[in-house]
Scaffold this motif. Structure first.
Motif, mmCIF file in Angstrom:
data_model
loop_
_atom_site.group_PDB
_atom_site.id
_atom_site.type_symbol
_atom_site.label_atom_id
_atom_site.label_comp_id
_atom_site.label_asym_id
_atom_site.label_seq_id
_atom_site.Cartn_x
_atom_site.Cartn_y
_atom_site.Cartn_z
ATOM 1 N N MET A 1 5.053 -1.820 10.158
ATOM 2 C CA MET A 1 3.784 -2.145 9.519
ATOM 3 C C MET A 1 3.358 -1.153 8.442
ATOM 4 N N ARG A 2 4.201 -0.210 8.092
ATOM 5 C CA ARG A 2 3.805 0.776 7.083
ATOM 6 C C ARG A 2 3.590 0.100 5.734
ATOM 7 N N GLY A 3 2.605 0.572 4.990
ATOM 8 C CA GLY A 3 2.294 -0.019 3.694
ATOM 9 C C GLY A 3 1.526 -1.315 3.764
ATOM 10 N N GLN A 4 0.992 -1.640 4.956
ATOM 11 C CA GLN A 4 0.282 -2.900 5.147
ATOM 12 C C GLN A 4 -1.027 -2.645 5.896
ATOM 13 N N ALA A 5 -1.978 -3.567 5.747
ATOM 14 C CA ALA A 5 -3.252 -3.427 6.442
ATOM 15 C C ALA A 5 -3.905 -4.799 6.597
ATOM 16 N N PHE A 6 -4.788 -4.898 7.585
ATOM 17 C CA PHE A 6 -5.594 -6.092 7.803
ATOM 18 C C PHE A 6 -7.060 -5.695 7.728
ATOM 19 N N LEU B 1 0.835 -1.193 0.000
ATOM 20 C CA LEU B 1 0.000 0.000 0.000
ATOM 21 C C LEU B 1 0.877 1.252 0.000
ATOM 22 N N ASN B 2 0.358 2.317 -0.535
ATOM 23 C CA ASN B 2 1.101 3.571 -0.599
ATOM 24 C C ASN B 2 1.180 4.180 0.799
ATOM 25 N N LYS C 1 -5.140 -1.780 -8.349
ATOM 26 C CA LYS C 1 -4.411 -0.615 -7.862
ATOM 27 C C LYS C 1 -5.273 0.266 -6.974
ATOM 28 N N ILE C 2 -4.647 0.768 -5.920
ATOM 29 C CA ILE C 2 -5.253 1.783 -5.088
ATOM 30 C C ILE C 2 -4.171 2.788 -4.741
ATOM 31 N N PHE C 3 -4.404 4.032 -5.024
ATOM 32 C CA PHE C 3 -3.395 5.078 -4.858
ATOM 33 C C PHE C 3 -2.105 4.724 -5.607
ATOM 34 N N THR C 4 -2.257 4.283 -6.843
ATOM 35 C CA THR C 4 -1.172 3.972 -7.798
ATOM 36 C C THR C 4 -0.400 2.706 -7.497
ATOM 37 N N ARG C 5 -0.741 1.964 -6.454
ATOM 38 C CA ARG C 5 -0.003 0.746 -6.108
ATOM 39 C C ARG C 5 -0.894 -0.490 -6.254
ATOM 40 N N PRO C 6 -0.416 -1.560 -6.903
ATOM 41 C CA PRO C 6 -1.203 -2.803 -6.958
ATOM 42 C C PRO C 6 -1.187 -3.514 -5.605
#
Length: 252
Positions: free
Chosen positions: A49-54, A15-16, A74-79
Motif C-alpha cells: 500500500m505504499r504511495g497510496q491513501a484513502f 504519492l511520494n 502535485k503534492i510533494f512533487t508527485r501528481p
C-alpha cells in the motif's frame, strides 16, 4: 473495463512514499478539508500500500468535489491520481450499520484494483509476477529520476514545503516564541474552516482569528508557545494553492 460508482471515500495513488506517514496525512487533511468534512485518512506504509491513501469524507458531494479539483495536482512533487474507492470504508459501514464483523475490510493494492476493474487479466499478472524483482528495480530507478526532475521544477506543487535552509544572517536573529502565530500570504479561496482543520491537528490549538479588512492573513492562537512552535515548524511554507506558500511566524 468496469466503471467505479461514486463513493464518499476516494482512493489516491502516486504519492511520494519517502514522506513520513504523519506528515503526509497532515498534508492530505489540509488539502481535503476545503471540500467538506474529513472523517478519516488511511495511509499505510506496507509494501502493498505504499504511495497510496484513502480519504473518507462525510458525504459523496464532498468526495466528488475533492476528486475533481485535486486529481492531477502535485503534492510533494508527485501528481496525485485520484479515483473513487471500490468499496465502502469501514468507518462508513460502522456508522450506517452495514459493517459485518465476520468480513473484515481489506485494503487493495493498485494492482488488485486493476484486476477487479478488468484492466489486466490473471494470465498477464502471472507473467508480471515472474519477473517482479527486475520490474521493481526498474520502477525504482524511474521513480528516482522523476523525483529529481520534479524537484527541479515543482512550481505547481501543493502541500508542505521542503525544509528551508537558513542564511547566515537569519541564524543570528531568532524569533521570539509566542503562543500566537501570524499567518500571511493566504490565497483568496482559503476559508477559516480550512485553516482551522489544518492548525487544530497540533496540541493546544485554540482558534483562528480573522483580521478585519485583511483577507490574506490571520492570527492562530495556541495555549503555549511550544504548541505554536510545533505547528509553525511544519506549516510555514505550506502551499494551499499552486501559486502561494503561506508564511507562518510568531506574532510580535
Amino acid at each position: 473495463m468496469a466503471s467505479i460508482p461514486p463513493n464518499q471515500t476516494i482512493y489516491i495513488r502516486n504519492l511520494n512514499d519517502k514522506i513520513p506517514k504523519d506528515v503526509l496525512k497532515q498534508a492530505l487533511y489540509g488539502l481535503c478539508i476545503a471540500y467538506g468534512q474529513v472523517l478519516d485518512i488511511v495511509a499505510l506504509k506496507t509494501m502493498k500500500m505504499r504511495g497510496q491513501a484513502f480519504i473518507v469524507f462525510g458525504d459523496i458531494t464532498a468526495a466528488t468535489a475533492a476528486l475533481r479539483q485535486l486529481n492531477g495536482r502535485k503534492i510533494f512533487t508527485r501528481p496525485m491520481q485520484i479515483e473513487y474507492a471500490l468499496s465502502k470504508s469501514t468507518l462508513v459501514a460502522q456508522n450506517d450499520g452495514t459493517y459485518r464483523f465476520d468480513q473484515p475490510h481489506q485494503h487493495m493494492s493498485a494492482k488488485q484494483r486493476k484486476q477487479q476493474l478488468g484492466i489486466i487479466g490473471d494470465a498477464r499478472e502471472k507473467r508480471r509476477q515472474s519477473n517482479a524483482d527486475d520490474e521493481h528495480a526498474a520502477k525504482r530507478r524511474t521513480t528516482e529520476a522523476q523525483d529529481r526532475i520534479a524537484e527541479e521544477s515543482s512550481d505547481d506543487d501543493i502541500g508542505p514545503a521542503a525544509p528551508r535552509k537558513q542564511s547566515p544572517s537569519e541564524t543570528g536573529t531568532a524569533e521570539r516564541p509566542s503562543s500566537t502565530l501570524f499567518v500571511t500570504n493566504l490565497p483568496d479561496t482559503v476559508s477559516v474552516d480550512m485553516l482551522t482543520g489544518l492548525f487544530r491537528q497540533y496540541a493546544g490549538f485554540r482558534e483562528v482569528r480573522e483580521i478585519p479588512g485583511k483577507g490574506d492573513m490571520v492570527f492562530v492562537d495556541y495555549t503555549s508557545a511550544e504548541s505554536a512552535a510545533a505547528a509553525r515548524d511544519v506549516l510555514d511554507g505550506f502551499k494551499l494553492s499552486a501559486e502561494q506558500a503561506m508564511k507562518v511566524a510568531f506574532s510580535r
